[in-house]
Design an enzyme around this catalytic site. Structure first.
Site, mmCIF file in Angstrom:
data_model
loop_
_atom_site.group_PDB
_atom_site.id
_atom_site.type_symbol
_atom_site.label_atom_id
_atom_site.label_comp_id
_atom_site.label_asym_id
_atom_site.label_seq_id
_atom_site.Cartn_x
_atom_site.Cartn_y
_atom_site.Cartn_z
ATOM 1 N N TYR A 47 -0.998 -6.394 9.350
ATOM 2 C CA TYR A 47 0.047 -5.457 8.889
ATOM 3 C C TYR A 47 0.673 -4.713 10.071
ATOM 4 O O TYR A 47 1.900 -4.614 10.168
ATOM 5 C CB TYR A 47 -0.608 -4.493 7.895
ATOM 6 C CG TYR A 47 0.251 -3.344 7.407
ATOM 7 C CD1 TYR A 47 1.263 -3.539 6.465
ATOM 8 C CD2 TYR A 47 0.011 -2.035 7.855
ATOM 9 C CE1 TYR A 47 2.018 -2.474 5.996
ATOM 10 C CE2 TYR A 47 0.764 -0.969 7.387
ATOM 11 C CZ TYR A 47 1.769 -1.198 6.458
ATOM 12 O OH TYR A 47 2.512 -0.129 5.995
ATOM 13 N N GLY A 60 10.867 -4.078 -3.623
ATOM 14 C CA GLY A 60 9.790 -3.173 -4.058
ATOM 15 C C GLY A 60 10.324 -1.839 -4.557
ATOM 16 O O GLY A 60 9.716 -0.800 -4.328
ATOM 17 N N GLY A 61 11.460 -1.879 -5.274
ATOM 18 C CA GLY A 61 12.141 -0.631 -5.658
ATOM 19 C C GLY A 61 11.655 0.010 -6.938
ATOM 20 O O GLY A 61 12.280 0.963 -7.413
ATOM 21 N N SER A 64 6.315 1.304 10.078
ATOM 22 C CA SER A 64 5.237 2.274 9.852
ATOM 23 C C SER A 64 4.782 2.812 11.202
ATOM 24 O O SER A 64 4.887 2.109 12.212
ATOM 25 C CB SER A 64 4.056 1.568 9.178
ATOM 26 O OG SER A 64 2.893 2.367 9.236
ATOM 27 N N ASN A 112 11.812 -2.775 1.857
ATOM 28 C CA ASN A 112 10.777 -1.755 1.662
ATOM 29 C C ASN A 112 9.429 -2.340 1.229
ATOM 30 O O ASN A 112 8.381 -1.822 1.603
ATOM 31 C CB ASN A 112 11.296 -0.755 0.605
ATOM 32 C CG ASN A 112 10.185 0.054 -0.037
ATOM 33 O OD1 ASN A 112 9.685 1.007 0.548
ATOM 34 N ND2 ASN A 112 9.788 -0.338 -1.246
ATOM 35 N N ALA A 149 2.912 -6.955 12.006
ATOM 36 C CA ALA A 149 4.201 -7.142 11.322
ATOM 37 C C ALA A 149 5.085 -5.908 11.505
ATOM 38 O O ALA A 149 6.291 -6.034 11.747
ATOM 39 C CB ALA A 149 3.961 -7.416 9.842
ATOM 40 N N SER A 202 8.237 1.039 -7.567
ATOM 41 C CA SER A 202 7.040 1.889 -7.486
ATOM 42 C C SER A 202 6.907 2.451 -6.076
ATOM 43 O O SER A 202 7.607 2.023 -5.154
ATOM 44 C CB SER A 202 5.776 1.107 -7.872
ATOM 45 O OG SER A 202 5.434 0.202 -6.857
HETATM 46 N N1 NAI Z 1 2.696 4.880 1.861
HETATM 47 C C1 NAI Z 1 2.508 5.025 3.153
HETATM 48 O O1 NAI Z 1 1.688 5.825 3.603
HETATM 49 C C2 NAI Z 1 3.312 4.239 4.126
HETATM 50 C C3 NAI Z 1 4.203 3.259 3.763
HETATM 51 N N2 NAI Z 1 4.922 2.602 4.714
HETATM 52 C C4 NAI Z 1 5.876 1.573 4.358
HETATM 53 O O2 NAI Z 1 6.710 2.021 3.310
HETATM 54 C C5 NAI Z 1 7.064 0.932 2.464
HETATM 55 C C6 NAI Z 1 6.736 1.272 1.040
HETATM 56 O O3 NAI Z 1 5.356 1.552 0.963
HETATM 57 P P1 NAI Z 1 4.641 2.069 -0.347
HETATM 58 O O4 NAI Z 1 5.608 2.648 -1.292
HETATM 59 O O5 NAI Z 1 3.477 2.852 0.109
HETATM 60 O O6 NAI Z 1 4.092 0.700 -0.945
HETATM 61 P P2 NAI Z 1 3.583 0.359 -2.422
HETATM 62 O O7 NAI Z 1 2.497 -0.642 -2.247
HETATM 63 O O8 NAI Z 1 3.291 1.578 -3.187
HETATM 64 O O9 NAI Z 1 4.854 -0.350 -3.024
HETATM 65 C C7 NAI Z 1 5.279 -1.559 -2.476
HETATM 66 C C8 NAI Z 1 6.276 -2.206 -3.408
HETATM 67 O O10 NAI Z 1 6.483 -3.536 -2.970
HETATM 68 C C9 NAI Z 1 6.275 -4.422 -4.038
HETATM 69 N N3 NAI Z 1 5.707 -5.663 -3.554
HETATM 70 C C10 NAI Z 1 4.563 -5.829 -2.849
HETATM 71 N N4 NAI Z 1 4.348 -7.131 -2.637
HETATM 72 C C11 NAI Z 1 5.383 -7.799 -3.205
HETATM 73 C C12 NAI Z 1 5.719 -9.171 -3.346
HETATM 74 N N5 NAI Z 1 4.962 -10.144 -2.838
HETATM 75 N N6 NAI Z 1 6.855 -9.488 -3.997
HETATM 76 C C13 NAI Z 1 7.637 -8.530 -4.519
HETATM 77 N N7 NAI Z 1 7.372 -7.222 -4.438
HETATM 78 C C14 NAI Z 1 6.249 -6.866 -3.801
HETATM 79 C C15 NAI Z 1 5.321 -3.705 -4.958
HETATM 80 O O11 NAI Z 1 5.420 -4.198 -6.280
HETATM 81 C C16 NAI Z 1 5.817 -2.276 -4.847
HETATM 82 O O12 NAI Z 1 6.927 -2.092 -5.688
HETATM 83 C C17 NAI Z 1 6.298 -0.286 3.005
HETATM 84 O O13 NAI Z 1 7.152 -1.026 3.822
HETATM 85 C C18 NAI Z 1 5.185 0.321 3.830
HETATM 86 O O14 NAI Z 1 4.783 -0.513 4.887
HETATM 87 C C19 NAI Z 1 4.782 2.876 6.025
HETATM 88 C C20 NAI Z 1 3.920 3.835 6.435
HETATM 89 C C21 NAI Z 1 3.112 4.569 5.528
HETATM 90 O O1 LIG Z 2 1.524 2.046 7.053
HETATM 91 C C1 LIG Z 2 0.627 2.670 6.506
HETATM 92 O O2 LIG Z 2 0.096 2.315 5.425
HETATM 93 C C2 LIG Z 2 0.184 3.893 7.161
HETATM 94 O O3 LIG Z 2 0.585 4.151 8.261
HETATM 95 C C3 LIG Z 2 -0.718 4.769 6.433
HETATM 96 C C4 LIG Z 2 -1.201 5.950 7.234
HETATM 97 O O4 LIG Z 2 -0.361 6.340 8.274
HETATM 98 C C5 LIG Z 2 -2.584 5.798 7.672
HETATM 99 O O5 LIG Z 2 -3.219 4.792 7.410
HETATM 100 C C6 LIG Z 2 -3.119 6.960 8.383
HETATM 101 O O6 LIG Z 2 -4.356 6.715 8.916
#
Ligand code: NAI
Ligand SMILES: O=C(O)C(=O)C[C@H](O)C(=O)CO
Length: 254
Positions: free
Chosen positions: A158, A17-18, A145, A93, A161, A20
């Protein structure tokens, strides 16, 4: 201002997921260090790769792949290793925090969510170990998370996981530590990616969340970069099996 981690120069780095969200910030962060970055995601990332090549004179290797397909994920890992040398930094990621209620979850949804949010993490770790062993070591960073630590409702598969990622991280750290392969997790708080803003952020929800943070700031994808570089680099060489919480200091209450 960014820190420099000299051992990441020319390192072979693989990020799921690198292209976006947080992942794009990580790709840029590793390129800035001079690393060779390969990444997978489902959607097109050519414009992002063009931008990175223009900025850093080094194009990330984008391998289109759905990480729910384990054979495709393993093939992408192999392709990256062929192009850049044995992967010595793996960042798991990619995830999907689609909202759902427990009573709506059927087996197909469970399998899909666990495939992205946990199964792909495990098999990516498993697949890079031989190369890391041959290279004399490596570092794996698994995105978890704080959602499960907060006891958030709204996405129980989620959070299940994410909790599993931390357990897996500790077990793999024990198993591969003797081979100098470190495995750590990072647990972000609420990071305001474009997707979060488009899908889940409301003014009230964000205000309530920031109220729980010690630091009264909105976390950005870039805030995750240095903690990940730290875990990836030898700067953290005595650290494994840990979950680094990067959340602005959320006060977790029962
Ligand atoms: N944004 C947030 O508030 C938080 C994010 N996280 C964690 O951080 C990491 C990154 O999160 P974000 O950047 O917010 O996510 P995002 O949804 O913005 O990006 C996720 C990336 O994974 C890719 N992806 C998703 N499903 C896929 C699949 N089946 N095959 C290939 N690629 C796939 C997407 O294309 C994208 O590039 C995740 O592990 C998320 O659980 C944890 C806590 C909070
Ligand atoms: O993994 C996530 O997505 C989050 O943890 C997002 C935020 O922490 C959240 O949902 C706050 O309520």
């Amino acid at each position: 201002m960014y820190a420099t981690y000299p051992d990441l120069d020319n390192a072979s780095v693989f990020i799921t997921g690198g292209g976006s969200g947080i992942g794009a910030a990580l790709t840029e962060g590793f390129l800035r260090q001079g690393a060779k970055v390969a990444f997978v995601q489902r959607s097109d990332a050519a414009p992002f790769c063009d931008e990175m090549e223009q900025k850093y004179g080094r194009r990330p290797l984008f391998l289109p792949c759905d990480i729910t397909d384990m054979a495709a994920l393993k093939a992408a890992l192999d392709q990256a290793a062929e192009a850049h040398g044995p992967i010595t930094v793996l960042v798991n990621n990619a995830a999907n925090d689609k909202r759902h209620k427990t009573e709506e979850v059927d087996e197909a949804f469970w399998d899909w969510s666990v495939a992205i949010n946990l199964k792909a993490y495990f098999f990516a770790c498993q697949h890079v170990v031989a190369g890391m062993r041959a290279a004399g070591g490596g570092s794996i960073v698994n995105f978890s998370s704080i959602s499960y630590m907060m006891g958030n409702a709204g996405y129980p598969v989620y959070t299940t996981a994410n909790s599993g990622i931390n357990g897996m991280t500790r077990s793999l750290a024990r198993e591969f530590g003797p081979e100098n392969i470190r495995v750590n997790a990072i647990a972000p708080g609420w990071v305001l990616t474009q997707k979060q803003k488009d899908m889940w952020v409301t003014p009230e929800g964000l205000a309530a969340h920031i109220d729980r943070q010690c630091l009264k700031v909105e976390l950005q994808p870039d805030d995750m970069v240095d903690p990940v570089l730290f875990l990836a680099s030898r700067t953290s060489k005595a650290m494994t099996g840990q979950a680094l919480v990067v959340d602005g200091g959320v006060v977790v209450t029962g």
